[in-house]
Design a protein around this motif. Structure first.
Motif, PDB file in Angstrom:
ATOM      1  N   GLU A  72       0.817  -1.209   0.000  1.00  0.00           N
ATOM      2  CA  GLU A  72       0.000   0.000   0.000  1.00  0.00           C
ATOM      3  C   GLU A  72       0.857   1.267   0.000  1.00  0.00           C
ATOM      4  O   GLU A  72       0.523   2.248  -0.657  1.00  0.00           O
ATOM      5  N   THR A  73       1.957   1.270   0.734  1.00  0.00           N
ATOM      6  CA  THR A  73       2.826   2.448   0.777  1.00  0.00           C
ATOM      7  C   THR A  73       3.443   2.698  -0.593  1.00  0.00           C
ATOM      8  O   THR A  73       3.521   3.852  -1.042  1.00  0.00           O
ATOM      9  N   LEU A  74       3.843   1.652  -1.270  1.00  0.00           N
ATOM     10  CA  LEU A  74       4.403   1.798  -2.613  1.00  0.00           C
ATOM     11  C   LEU A  74       3.338   2.296  -3.589  1.00  0.00           C
ATOM     12  O   LEU A  74       3.579   3.214  -4.378  1.00  0.00           O
ATOM     13  N   GLU A  75       2.126   1.725  -3.534  1.00  0.00           N
ATOM     14  CA  GLU A  75       1.043   2.129  -4.436  1.00  0.00           C
ATOM     15  C   GLU A  75       0.615   3.578  -4.213  1.00  0.00           C
ATOM     16  O   GLU A  75       0.437   4.336  -5.159  1.00  0.00           O
ATOM     17  N   GLY A  96      -1.707   6.132  -6.014  1.00  0.00           N
ATOM     18  CA  GLY A  96      -2.790   5.161  -5.943  1.00  0.00           C
ATOM     19  C   GLY A  96      -2.776   4.172  -7.083  1.00  0.00           C
ATOM     20  O   GLY A  96      -1.963   4.259  -8.001  1.00  0.00           O
ATOM     21  N   ASN A  97      -3.686   3.238  -7.001  1.00  0.00           N
ATOM     22  CA  ASN A  97      -3.807   2.176  -7.984  1.00  0.00           C
ATOM     23  C   ASN A  97      -4.940   2.522  -8.949  1.00  0.00           C
ATOM     24  O   ASN A  97      -6.106   2.467  -8.576  1.00  0.00           O
ATOM     25  N   PRO A  98      -4.617   2.869 -10.203  1.00  0.00           N
ATOM     26  CA  PRO A  98      -5.664   3.245 -11.162  1.00  0.00           C
ATOM     27  C   PRO A  98      -6.722   2.161 -11.373  1.00  0.00           C
ATOM     28  O   PRO A  98      -7.884   2.464 -11.611  1.00  0.00           O
ATOM     29  N   SER A  99      -6.339   0.888 -11.257  1.00  0.00           N
ATOM     30  CA  SER A  99      -7.320  -0.184 -11.452  1.00  0.00           C
ATOM     31  C   SER A  99      -8.361  -0.214 -10.333  1.00  0.00           C
ATOM     32  O   SER A  99      -9.401  -0.836 -10.469  1.00  0.00           O
ATOM     33  N   GLU A 100      -8.072   0.466  -9.217  1.00  0.00           N
ATOM     34  CA  GLU A 100      -9.025   0.574  -8.113  1.00  0.00           C
ATOM     35  C   GLU A 100      -9.682   1.955  -8.078  1.00  0.00           C
ATOM     36  O   GLU A 100     -10.284   2.339  -7.082  1.00  0.00           O
TER      37      GLU A 100
END
Length: 189
Positions: free
Chosen positions: A97-100, A144-148
């Motif tokens: 999560e920290t990396l994302e 953040g994670n674009p897929s989410e």
């Protein structure tokens, strides 16, 4: 004191679940209560307070949160956080999560607390971590994670401003817990 949970079933199943069960539990007066209860099931989560030495700042996220619009809030300032995958350990999850969200690679995060954010309604248990990072640990974009459908902005909060932000801008419980812990540790040293 004892309790039993019977007839637990999923009564709503979408991105999250709503559970319903008959619960029976001992009272403090020596009798029993038997009733139906609902629980919001969303799995467990992780959160982390990141301190960046070069800027003498803690690193926050700013992102849109639909549930807070019920109180005319949309964008929240929070410490980085996320949901654990099934069977995932908290340490693995907080690194991911920290990396994302922030783009920082963690080396030795320390778990400082675990707690239930809303035990009267939700099954979620949150594992709160702390880590010190350096600018050289920023190895990815983050955001953040674009897929989410995440759209996250990093905000650097100078340590000297934490108390002001706590009284004026920070309204997220896990962030309040993390920042209060940080201030307590700072005053002890």
């Amino acid at each position: 004191m004892n309790y039993t949970v019977e007839n637990e079933q999923v009564v709503f199943d979408d991105h999250y679940q709503m559970l319903k069960a008959k619960v029976t539990y001992d009272t403090f007066k020596g009798s029993e209560i038997s009733t139906n209860r609902l629980a919001f099931y969303r799995g467990d989560s992780v959160a982390i307070l990141l301190y960046e030495a070069e800027s003498d700042s803690v690193l926050l996220t700013k992102q849109f949160r639909y549930p807070t619009t019920k109180h005319q809030q949309g964008w929240m300032l929070e410490i980085p956080a996320g949901s654990m995958e099934k069977e995932e350990c908290p340490l693995t999850c907080i690194k991911r999560e920290t990396l994302e969200e922030m783009g920082y690679q963690l080396h030795q995060p320390q778990q400082i607390y675990s707690f239930y954010p809303s035990p009267g309604a939700c099954t979620e248990k949150t594992y709160l971590f702390y880590a010190e990072v350096s600018e050289k640990d920023k190895v990815a974009k983050g955001d953040g994670n674009p897929s989410e459908n995440e759209d996250i902005k990093m905000v650097k909060l100078p340590v000297s401003e934490i108390e002001n932000w706590l009284s004026e801008k920070i309204i997220d419980a896990k962030t309040i817990v993390g920042l209060q812990w940080f201030l307590f540790q700072k005053k002890r040293s």
